[in-house]
Design an enzyme around this catalytic site. Structure first.
Site, PDB file in Angstrom:
ATOM      1  CG  ASP A   1     -12.681  -8.735   0.240  1.00  0.00           C
ATOM      2  OD1 ASP A   1     -12.882  -7.676  -0.779  1.00  0.00           O
ATOM      3  OD2 ASP A   1     -12.214  -8.761   1.279  1.00  0.00           O
TER       4      ASP A   1
ATOM      5  CG  HIS B   1      -9.508  -5.550  -0.652  1.00  0.00           C
ATOM      6  ND1 HIS B   1     -10.161  -6.772   0.050  1.00  0.00           N
ATOM      7  CD2 HIS B   1      -8.396  -5.546  -0.158  1.00  0.00           C
ATOM      8  CE1 HIS B   1      -8.998  -6.994   0.895  1.00  0.00           C
ATOM      9  NE2 HIS B   1      -7.865  -6.525   0.718  1.00  0.00           N
TER      10      HIS B   1
ATOM     11  CD  GLU C   1      -4.706  -8.013   0.805  1.00  0.00           C
ATOM     12  OE1 GLU C   1      -5.446  -7.403   1.171  1.00  0.00           O
ATOM     13  OE2 GLU C   1      -3.529  -7.939   1.074  1.00  0.00           O
TER      14      GLU C   1
ATOM     15  CG  ASN D   1      -0.543  -6.722  -2.207  1.00  0.00           C
ATOM     16  OD1 ASN D   1      -0.748  -7.437  -3.010  1.00  0.00           O
ATOM     17  ND2 ASN D   1      -1.005  -6.678  -0.738  1.00  0.00           N
TER      18      ASN D   1
ATOM     19  CD  GLU E   1      -2.915  -1.485   2.240  1.00  0.00           C
ATOM     20  OE1 GLU E   1      -2.733  -0.650   3.284  1.00  0.00           O
ATOM     21  OE2 GLU E   1      -3.556  -2.671   2.020  1.00  0.00           O
TER      22      GLU E   1
HETATM   23  O1  9MR Z   1      -7.887  -8.887   7.226  1.00  0.00           O
HETATM   24  C1  9MR Z   1      -6.913  -8.319   8.087  1.00  0.00           C
HETATM   25  C2  9MR Z   1      -7.559  -7.828   9.260  1.00  0.00           C
HETATM   26  O2  9MR Z   1      -7.737  -9.040  10.089  1.00  0.00           O
HETATM   27  C3  9MR Z   1      -6.502  -7.437  10.233  1.00  0.00           C
HETATM   28  O3  9MR Z   1      -6.764  -6.735  11.440  1.00  0.00           O
HETATM   29  C4  9MR Z   1      -5.798  -5.947   9.358  1.00  0.00           C
HETATM   30  C5  9MR Z   1      -4.536  -5.305  10.213  1.00  0.00           C
HETATM   31  O4  9MR Z   1      -3.574  -6.082  10.236  1.00  0.00           O
HETATM   32  O5  9MR Z   1      -5.528  -6.501   7.971  1.00  0.00           O
HETATM   33  C6  9MR Z   1      -6.479  -6.819   7.260  1.00  0.00           C
HETATM   34  O6  9MR Z   1      -5.727  -7.297   6.144  1.00  0.00           O
HETATM   35  C7  9MR Z   1      -5.599  -6.252   5.162  1.00  0.00           C
HETATM   36  C8  9MR Z   1      -4.393  -6.728   4.581  1.00  0.00           C
HETATM   37  O7  9MR Z   1      -3.250  -6.932   5.367  1.00  0.00           O
HETATM   38  C9  9MR Z   1      -3.877  -5.776   3.521  1.00  0.00           C
HETATM   39  N1  9MR Z   1      -4.928  -5.245   2.915  1.00  0.00           N
HETATM   40  C10 9MR Z   1      -6.209  -5.038   3.175  1.00  0.00           C
HETATM   41  C11 9MR Z   1      -6.630  -6.107   4.286  1.00  0.00           C
HETATM   42  C12 9MR Z   1      -7.868  -5.744   4.761  1.00  0.00           C
HETATM   43  O8  9MR Z   1      -7.974  -4.674   5.485  1.00  0.00           O
END
Ligand code: 9MR
Length: 348
Positions: A259, A229, A257, A193, A150
């Site tokens: 969804d 997403h 990722e 990513n 990000e």
């Molecule tokens: O799904 C993840 C969630 O359980 C965690 O609390 C959060 C922070 O670590 O991260 C979420 O996953 C993220 C991913 O690491 C990066 N892209 C966005 C995802 C959804 O927020």
């Protein structure tokens, strides 16, 4: 391209003409149907749950720890490293024959407290040490890493500003992380990513310019991770357009990722359920077809961000509540309409 959808609807039509009952399509695991690894994320707390574990092992061939390999899980407040949870994930993947994708080494949202107060030289040394320690530990176990997660600003207007970029430079901190990771594990496939690359064309364009800048500077970026997403309301063609442009670098591409929220970007949505599901199916079909249209060597993996709908982070967000259906399997482990959209878009 002939897809399973067109072949299937053709054979169903024939069966209907002949008066024969239409047999349901054989329920084959996703990993057997996809021409690349089928990935899923999960957390170590789920490993003991038989319903989750059986589904993951049956359907998927690649695993991303949803949390345990992040800096927030590994770097203690005092700066020491705790690999216990990440190790549990590596063991889980090895035990079940799942390819392991590491996520994520450097992320703007993490590490600010531990790195606060370090002067430039100490900051740089600690940064290198962290990336080196994590990638070395999982050399030969982790096949690939999201090295920087990000990097692009929320609205796509340039790159984010944060503790990493302020201390080490906007581009240089990214280069440095890739260089160190590559030195530590020359075999690992290293990804940049990010999210909203299809949803916001401006952000996708900034991301691809960043990839170009890094490659021109000789940075060992091997892959593009598009989190996907998906906003199911985006215009038709936007997803395919992003994939076409992203493919031009010849790098591996990871849908990392996936969804697709039915909650219309979390806004109140009063449209009938069927209409939103149709949108979801249409955009997921477009994404799957765009990914499958890539040259085989560029299809790294197709990963969903959670196994069953209730496992999704979207259903864990206190503000949004529960009840979203953004994934391929429902609470009972049965395939959803989104699963049908993916399968229908696979090459026959
Ligand atoms: O799904 C993840 C969630 O359980 C965690 O609390 C959060 C922070 O670590 O991260 C979420 O996953 C993220 C991913 O690491 C990066 N892209 C966005 C995802 C959804 O927020």
């Amino acid at each position: 391209m002939a897809t399973r959808r067109s072949v299937l609807s053709g054979s169903l039509a024939l069966a209907a003409c002949a008066g024969a009952p239409a047999a349901p399509a054989a329920a084959r695991p996703l990993k057997d149907m996809l021409p690349c690894p089928a990935g899923v994320c999960g957390m170590s707390g789920q490993f003991a749950e038989a319903g989750w574990r059986d589904l993951v092992v049956r359907e998927f061939s690649q695993f991303t720890p949803e949390w345990e390999m992040k800096m927030e899980a590994i770097l203690r407040p005092d700066g020491s490293l705790d690999f216990s949870r990440a190790d549990v994930c590596a063991d889980f993947a090895a035990r079940h024959g799942l390819r392991l994708h590491g996520h994520a080494l450097i992320w703007y949202s993490q590490g600010a407290d531990q790195f606060a107060g370090l002067d430039k030289a100490a900051f740089g040394e600690a940064y290198d040490r962290y990336v080196l320690a994590v990638t070395s530990r999982y050399r030969g176990k982790v096949v690939s890493w999201d090295v920087v997660n990000e990097a692009v600003a929320e609205d796509g207007d340039g790159l984010r500003s944060h503790h990493w970029s302020q201390a080490l430079g906007e581009i240089d901190h990214i280069r440095r992380a890739f260089d160190v990771a590559h030195t530590a594990d020359p075999q690992a496939v290293l990804f940049l990513n990010d999210y909203n690359l299809e949803n916001l064309p401006r952000k996708g364009a900034t991301f691809l310019r960043l990839v170009e800048t890094l490659l021109k500077a000789g940075t060992p970026v091997h892959g593009i991770g598009t989190q996907s997403h998906l906003d199911v309301e985006i215009a038709e063609g936007q997803i395919a357009g992003f994939f076409r442009e992203a493919a031009e670098f010849g790098l591996q591409i990871h849908v990392s990722e996936l969804d697709a929220s039915l909650k219309s970007d979390r806004r109140l949505d009063l449209r009938p359920d069927g209409q939103r599901r149709a949108q979801q199916a249409a955009r997921v079909t477009e994404l799957t077809e765009a990914f499958m249209a890539l040259p085989a060597a560029q299809r790294f993996a197709f990963t969903v961000w959670g196994a069953r709908d209730p496992d999704s982070w979207l259903n864990r967000d206190a503000r949004a509540g529960s009840g979203d259906e953004p994934l391929l399997f429902d609470a009972s482990g049965a395939p959803t309409s989104m699963h049908a959209a993916v399968v229908g878009a696979l090459p026959a």
